[in-house]
Design a protein around this motif. Structure first.
Motif, PDB file in Angstrom:
ATOM      1  N   ARG A   1      85.797 -46.505 -62.115  1.00  0.00           N
ATOM      2  CA  ARG A   1      86.176 -46.622 -60.693  1.00  0.00           C
ATOM      3  C   ARG A   1      86.566 -45.256 -60.129  1.00  0.00           C
ATOM      4  NH1 ARG A   1      88.415 -52.372 -61.214  1.00  0.00           N
ATOM      5  NH2 ARG A   1      89.928 -51.597 -62.692  1.00  0.00           N
ATOM      6  N   SER A   2      87.348 -44.517 -60.887  1.00  0.00           N
ATOM      7  CA  SER A   2      87.790 -43.195 -60.449  1.00  0.00           C
ATOM      8  C   SER A   2      86.598 -42.265 -60.255  1.00  0.00           C
ATOM      9  CB  SER A   2      88.764 -42.607 -61.473  1.00  0.00           C
ATOM     10  OG  SER A   2      89.152 -41.314 -61.091  1.00  0.00           O
ATOM     11  N   ARG A   3      85.690 -42.273 -61.228  1.00  0.00           N
ATOM     12  CA  ARG A   3      84.501 -41.421 -61.128  1.00  0.00           C
ATOM     13  C   ARG A   3      83.668 -41.786 -59.902  1.00  0.00           C
ATOM     14  NH1 ARG A   3      79.538 -42.320 -62.450  1.00  0.00           N
ATOM     15  NH2 ARG A   3      80.013 -44.075 -63.810  1.00  0.00           N
ATOM     16  N   LEU A   4      83.508 -43.081 -59.630  1.00  0.00           N
ATOM     17  CA  LEU A   4      82.743 -43.513 -58.465  1.00  0.00           C
ATOM     18  C   LEU A   4      83.405 -43.070 -57.160  1.00  0.00           C
ATOM     19  CD1 LEU A   4      81.692 -47.109 -59.567  1.00  0.00           C
ATOM     20  CD2 LEU A   4      80.187 -45.127 -59.239  1.00  0.00           C
ATOM     21  N   ARG A   5      84.732 -43.215 -57.082  1.00  0.00           N
ATOM     22  CA  ARG A   5      85.458 -42.792 -55.874  1.00  0.00           C
ATOM     23  C   ARG A   5      85.300 -41.303 -55.622  1.00  0.00           C
ATOM     24  NH1 ARG A   5      89.594 -46.008 -57.687  1.00  0.00           N
ATOM     25  NH2 ARG A   5      90.627 -44.213 -58.593  1.00  0.00           N
ATOM     26  N   TYR A   6      85.552 -40.507 -56.655  1.00  0.00           N
ATOM     27  CA  TYR A   6      85.529 -39.064 -56.472  1.00  0.00           C
ATOM     28  C   TYR A   6      84.117 -38.520 -56.298  1.00  0.00           C
ATOM     29  CZ  TYR A   6      90.484 -39.107 -57.188  1.00  0.00           C
ATOM     30  OH  TYR A   6      91.819 -39.362 -57.045  1.00  0.00           O
ATOM     31  N   SER A   7      83.139 -39.083 -56.977  1.00  0.00           N
ATOM     32  CA  SER A   7      81.771 -38.607 -56.777  1.00  0.00           C
ATOM     33  C   SER A   7      81.276 -38.973 -55.380  1.00  0.00           C
ATOM     34  CB  SER A   7      80.829 -39.154 -57.852  1.00  0.00           C
ATOM     35  OG  SER A   7      80.711 -40.553 -57.767  1.00  0.00           O
ATOM     36  N   PHE A   8      81.724 -40.117 -54.868  1.00  0.00           N
ATOM     37  CA  PHE A   8      81.383 -40.511 -53.499  1.00  0.00           C
ATOM     38  C   PHE A   8      81.951 -39.485 -52.515  1.00  0.00           C
ATOM     39  CE2 PHE A   8      82.411 -42.727 -49.538  1.00  0.00           C
ATOM     40  CZ  PHE A   8      81.180 -43.289 -49.210  1.00  0.00           C
ATOM     41  N   ALA A   9      83.217 -39.154 -52.682  1.00  0.00           N
ATOM     42  CA  ALA A   9      83.861 -38.196 -51.775  1.00  0.00           C
ATOM     43  C   ALA A   9      83.253 -36.800 -51.910  1.00  0.00           C
ATOM     44  CB  ALA A   9      85.361 -38.146 -52.047  1.00  0.00           C
ATOM     45  N   LEU A  10      83.001 -36.366 -53.128  1.00  0.00           N
ATOM     46  CA  LEU A  10      82.465 -35.022 -53.344  1.00  0.00           C
ATOM     47  C   LEU A  10      81.029 -34.870 -52.850  1.00  0.00           C
ATOM     48  CD1 LEU A  10      83.941 -34.244 -56.871  1.00  0.00           C
ATOM     49  CD2 LEU A  10      84.571 -33.171 -54.694  1.00  0.00           C
ATOM     50  N   ALA A  11      80.310 -35.975 -52.745  1.00  0.00           N
ATOM     51  CA  ALA A  11      78.924 -35.917 -52.259  1.00  0.00           C
ATOM     52  C   ALA A  11      78.869 -35.576 -50.775  1.00  0.00           C
ATOM     53  CB  ALA A  11      78.220 -37.239 -52.515  1.00  0.00           C
ATOM     54  N   MET A  12      79.960 -35.763 -50.064  1.00  0.00           N
ATOM     55  CA  MET A  12      79.984 -35.487 -48.626  1.00  0.00           C
ATOM     56  C   MET A  12      80.443 -34.052 -48.391  1.00  0.00           C
ATOM     57  SD  MET A  12      81.264 -39.092 -47.010  1.00  0.00           S
ATOM     58  CE  MET A  12      82.697 -39.351 -48.046  1.00  0.00           C
ATOM     59  N   ASP A  13      79.546 -33.117 -48.689  1.00  0.00           N
ATOM     60  CA  ASP A  13      79.906 -31.708 -48.621  1.00  0.00           C
ATOM     61  C   ASP A  13      79.223 -30.942 -47.486  1.00  0.00           C
ATOM     62  OD1 ASP A  13      77.396 -31.805 -49.657  1.00  0.00           O
ATOM     63  OD2 ASP A  13      77.824 -30.603 -51.439  1.00  0.00           O
ATOM     64  N   SER A  14      78.584 -31.671 -46.597  1.00  0.00           N
ATOM     65  CA  SER A  14      77.977 -31.049 -45.415  1.00  0.00           C
ATOM     66  C   SER A  14      77.881 -32.110 -44.327  1.00  0.00           C
ATOM     67  CB  SER A  14      76.583 -30.511 -45.742  1.00  0.00           C
ATOM     68  OG  SER A  14      75.687 -31.582 -45.966  1.00  0.00           O
ATOM     69  N   SER A  15      77.603 -31.666 -43.121  1.00  0.00           N
ATOM     70  CA  SER A  15      77.467 -32.623 -42.010  1.00  0.00           C
ATOM     71  C   SER A  15      76.343 -33.610 -42.269  1.00  0.00           C
ATOM     72  CB  SER A  15      77.206 -31.875 -40.699  1.00  0.00           C
ATOM     73  OG  SER A  15      78.316 -31.070 -40.374  1.00  0.00           O
ATOM     74  N   ASP A  16      75.214 -33.116 -42.773  1.00  0.00           N
ATOM     75  CA  ASP A  16      74.094 -34.006 -43.079  1.00  0.00           C
ATOM     76  C   ASP A  16      74.459 -35.007 -44.163  1.00  0.00           C
ATOM     77  OD1 ASP A  16      72.408 -32.891 -41.216  1.00  0.00           O
ATOM     78  OD2 ASP A  16      71.378 -31.580 -42.648  1.00  0.00           O
ATOM     79  N   ALA A  17      75.150 -34.533 -45.203  1.00  0.00           N
ATOM     80  CA  ALA A  17      75.532 -35.426 -46.303  1.00  0.00           C
ATOM     81  C   ALA A  17      76.512 -36.490 -45.817  1.00  0.00           C
ATOM     82  CB  ALA A  17      76.138 -34.621 -47.451  1.00  0.00           C
ATOM     83  N   ILE A  18      77.453 -36.103 -44.962  1.00  0.00           N
ATOM     84  CA  ILE A  18      78.424 -37.061 -44.423  1.00  0.00           C
ATOM     85  C   ILE A  18      77.691 -38.125 -43.601  1.00  0.00           C
ATOM     86  CG2 ILE A  18      80.348 -37.359 -42.802  1.00  0.00           C
ATOM     87  CD1 ILE A  18      81.267 -34.515 -43.713  1.00  0.00           C
ATOM     88  N   ALA A  19      76.797 -37.679 -42.730  1.00  0.00           N
ATOM     89  CA  ALA A  19      76.062 -38.616 -41.874  1.00  0.00           C
ATOM     90  C   ALA A  19      75.216 -39.578 -42.701  1.00  0.00           C
ATOM     91  CB  ALA A  19      75.183 -37.847 -40.894  1.00  0.00           C
ATOM     92  N   SER A  20      74.485 -39.055 -43.687  1.00  0.00           N
ATOM     93  CA  SER A  20      73.615 -39.938 -44.461  1.00  0.00           C
ATOM     94  C   SER A  20      74.404 -40.841 -45.402  1.00  0.00           C
ATOM     95  CB  SER A  20      72.558 -39.145 -45.220  1.00  0.00           C
ATOM     96  OG  SER A  20      73.147 -38.226 -46.091  1.00  0.00           O
ATOM     97  N   THR A  21      75.615 -40.438 -45.780  1.00  0.00           N
ATOM     98  CA  THR A  21      76.461 -41.283 -46.620  1.00  0.00           C
ATOM     99  C   THR A  21      77.110 -42.391 -45.794  1.00  0.00           C
ATOM    100  OG1 THR A  21      76.906 -39.470 -48.144  1.00  0.00           O
ATOM    101  CG2 THR A  21      78.459 -41.307 -48.158  1.00  0.00           C
ATOM    102  N   LEU A  22      77.594 -42.047 -44.617  1.00  0.00           N
ATOM    103  CA  LEU A  22      78.302 -43.021 -43.789  1.00  0.00           C
ATOM    104  C   LEU A  22      77.381 -43.998 -43.059  1.00  0.00           C
ATOM    105  CD1 LEU A  22      81.134 -40.865 -42.166  1.00  0.00           C
ATOM    106  CD2 LEU A  22      81.279 -42.411 -44.122  1.00  0.00           C
ATOM    107  N   ALA A  23      76.174 -43.572 -42.741  1.00  0.00           N
ATOM    108  CA  ALA A  23      75.276 -44.393 -41.924  1.00  0.00           C
ATOM    109  C   ALA A  23      75.062 -45.808 -42.472  1.00  0.00           C
ATOM    110  CB  ALA A  23      73.937 -43.679 -41.735  1.00  0.00           C
ATOM    111  N   PRO A  24      74.761 -45.992 -43.757  1.00  0.00           N
ATOM    112  CA  PRO A  24      74.545 -47.368 -44.229  1.00  0.00           C
ATOM    113  C   PRO A  24      75.790 -48.249 -44.102  1.00  0.00           C
ATOM    114  CG  PRO A  24      73.771 -45.779 -45.859  1.00  0.00           C
ATOM    115  CD  PRO A  24      74.493 -45.018 -44.804  1.00  0.00           C
ATOM    116  N   PHE A  25      76.972 -47.662 -44.279  1.00  0.00           N
ATOM    117  CA  PHE A  25      78.207 -48.435 -44.181  1.00  0.00           C
ATOM    118  C   PHE A  25      78.533 -48.766 -42.731  1.00  0.00           C
ATOM    119  CE2 PHE A  25      78.603 -46.164 -48.199  1.00  0.00           C
ATOM    120  CZ  PHE A  25      78.924 -47.203 -49.050  1.00  0.00           C
ATOM    121  N   VAL A  26      78.358 -47.791 -41.851  1.00  0.00           N
ATOM    122  CA  VAL A  26      78.642 -48.004 -40.433  1.00  0.00           C
ATOM    123  C   VAL A  26      77.660 -49.019 -39.849  1.00  0.00           C
ATOM    124  CG1 VAL A  26      78.697 -46.871 -38.166  1.00  0.00           C
ATOM    125  CG2 VAL A  26      79.726 -45.751 -40.141  1.00  0.00           C
ATOM    126  N   SER A  27      76.435 -49.022 -40.339  1.00  0.00           N
ATOM    127  CA  SER A  27      75.441 -49.961 -39.804  1.00  0.00           C
ATOM    128  C   SER A  27      75.791 -51.410 -40.134  1.00  0.00           C
ATOM    129  CB  SER A  27      74.050 -49.627 -40.336  1.00  0.00           C
ATOM    130  OG  SER A  27      73.957 -49.930 -41.707  1.00  0.00           O
TER     131      SER A  27
END
Length: 125
Positions: free
Chosen positions: A42-68
Protein backbone atom coordinates in the motif's frame (compact mmCIF):
# COMPACT_ATOMS: atom_id res chain seq x y z
CA UNK A 1 -7.95 -8.89 -16.59
CA UNK A 2 -4.72 -9.54 -14.77
CA UNK A 3 -1.43 -9.79 -16.63
CA UNK A 4 1.99 -11.08 -15.66
CA UNK A 5 4.87 -10.52 -18.03
CA UNK A 6 8.22 -12.25 -17.76
CA UNK A 7 11.21 -11.91 -20.05
CA UNK A 8 13.36 -15.03 -19.99
CA UNK A 9 16.85 -14.82 -21.45
CA UNK A 10 17.51 -18.54 -21.77
CA UNK A 11 14.81 -20.68 -23.42
CA UNK A 12 15.57 -23.62 -21.11
CA UNK A 13 14.31 -21.51 -18.18
CA UNK A 14 10.84 -20.84 -19.61
CA UNK A 15 9.16 -23.79 -17.88
CA UNK A 16 10.83 -22.96 -14.56
CA UNK A 17 9.73 -19.31 -14.71
CA UNK A 18 6.16 -20.26 -15.68
CA UNK A 19 6.00 -22.79 -12.82
CA UNK A 20 7.25 -20.21 -10.33
CA UNK A 21 4.59 -17.72 -11.45
CA UNK A 22 1.87 -20.37 -11.16
CA UNK A 23 3.13 -21.38 -7.71
CA UNK A 24 2.91 -17.75 -6.60
CA UNK A 25 -0.69 -17.55 -7.80
CA UNK A 26 -1.49 -20.76 -5.93
CA UNK A 27 0.19 -19.48 -2.76
CA UNK A 28 -1.79 -16.23 -2.79
CA UNK A 29 -4.97 -18.24 -3.35
CA UNK A 30 -4.44 -20.46 -0.32
CA UNK A 31 -2.26 -18.56 2.18
CA UNK A 32 -2.62 -15.25 3.96
CA UNK A 33 -0.01 -12.70 3.04
CA UNK A 34 1.71 -11.08 6.01
CA UNK A 35 0.04 -7.84 7.07
CA UNK A 36 3.43 -6.09 6.93
CA UNK A 37 3.80 -7.04 3.25
CA UNK A 38 0.33 -5.71 2.49
CA UNK A 39 1.14 -2.47 4.34
CA UNK A 40 4.41 -2.13 2.40
CA UNK A 41 2.55 -2.68 -0.87
CA UNK A 42 0.00 0.00 0.00
CA UNK A 43 2.79 2.40 0.92
CA UNK A 44 4.67 1.70 -2.32
CA UNK A 45 1.49 2.28 -4.36
CA UNK A 46 0.75 5.58 -2.58
CA UNK A 47 4.25 6.97 -2.96
CA UNK A 48 4.80 5.78 -6.52
CA UNK A 49 1.47 7.37 -7.46
CA UNK A 50 2.54 10.69 -5.93
CA UNK A 51 6.07 10.55 -7.36
CA UNK A 52 4.74 9.89 -10.87
CA UNK A 53 3.21 13.37 -10.90
CA UNK A 54 6.44 15.23 -11.58
CA UNK A 55 5.33 17.55 -14.37
CA UNK A 56 2.21 19.37 -15.51
CA UNK A 57 1.59 16.77 -18.21
CA UNK A 58 2.06 13.90 -15.75
CA UNK A 59 -0.32 15.51 -13.24
CA UNK A 60 -2.97 16.07 -15.92
CA UNK A 61 -2.75 12.56 -17.34
CA UNK A 62 -2.77 11.03 -13.84
CA UNK A 63 -5.74 13.04 -12.57
CA UNK A 64 -7.87 12.92 -15.72
CA UNK A 65 -9.21 9.35 -15.32
CA UNK A 66 -10.15 10.00 -11.68
CA UNK A 67 -11.74 13.39 -12.33
CA UNK A 68 -13.73 11.93 -15.22
CA UNK A 69 -15.43 9.48 -12.84
CA UNK A 70 -16.95 12.02 -10.41
CA UNK A 71 -15.71 15.38 -11.62
CA UNK A 72 -13.56 15.64 -8.51
CA UNK A 73 -10.01 14.68 -7.56
CA UNK A 74 -11.48 13.46 -4.24
CA UNK A 75 -12.00 10.14 -6.03
CA UNK A 76 -8.28 9.53 -5.46
CA UNK A 77 -8.74 9.97 -1.69
CA UNK A 78 -11.71 7.61 -1.72
CA UNK A 79 -9.68 4.99 -3.57
CA UNK A 80 -6.85 5.42 -1.05
CA UNK A 81 -9.25 4.99 1.85
CA UNK A 82 -10.73 1.90 0.22
CA UNK A 83 -7.26 0.41 -0.25
CA UNK A 84 -6.62 0.84 3.49
CA UNK A 85 -9.56 -1.45 4.26
CA UNK A 86 -8.17 -4.42 2.28
CA UNK A 87 -7.11 -7.28 4.56
CA UNK A 88 -4.90 -10.30 3.95
CA UNK A 89 -8.11 -12.39 4.00
CA UNK A 90 -9.55 -10.22 1.22
CA UNK A 91 -6.45 -10.79 -0.91
CA UNK A 92 -6.61 -14.56 -0.37
CA UNK A 93 -10.36 -14.73 -1.09
CA UNK A 94 -10.16 -12.66 -4.28
CA UNK A 95 -7.10 -14.60 -5.47
CA UNK A 96 -8.94 -17.89 -4.88
CA UNK A 97 -11.93 -16.57 -6.80
CA UNK A 98 -10.07 -15.25 -9.86
CA UNK A 99 -6.75 -17.12 -10.05
CA UNK A 100 -8.25 -20.43 -11.18
CA UNK A 101 -6.84 -22.88 -13.71
CA UNK A 102 -9.98 -22.82 -15.86
CA UNK A 103 -9.87 -19.03 -16.26
CA UNK A 104 -6.16 -18.78 -17.08
CA UNK A 105 -4.58 -18.18 -20.46
CA UNK A 106 -0.83 -18.60 -20.86
CA UNK A 107 0.92 -17.21 -23.92
CA UNK A 108 4.58 -17.80 -24.67
CA UNK A 109 6.23 -15.69 -27.34
CA UNK A 110 9.63 -16.66 -28.70
CA UNK A 111 12.03 -15.27 -31.25
CA UNK A 112 13.16 -18.76 -32.29
CA UNK A 113 11.12 -21.79 -33.34
CA UNK A 114 10.65 -24.27 -30.50
CA UNK A 115 12.80 -26.97 -32.14
CA UNK A 116 15.69 -24.54 -32.65
CA UNK A 117 15.49 -23.54 -29.00
CA UNK A 118 15.49 -27.20 -27.91
CA UNK A 119 18.50 -27.99 -30.11
CA UNK A 120 20.33 -24.95 -28.81
CA UNK A 121 19.74 -26.10 -25.22
CA UNK A 122 20.95 -29.63 -26.01
CA UNK A 123 24.08 -28.34 -27.74
CA UNK A 124 24.82 -25.93 -24.88
CA UNK A 125 24.83 -22.75 -26.97
Amino acid sequence: LFTVLARVKDSKDVDYVRNQILATYKRYSSELIPAAKLDATRSRLRYSFALAMDSSDAIASTLAPFVSLRRSPETIDKLGALMETITPQDVRDIAAKYFRDESRTIVTLATKPKEAAKNETKEGK
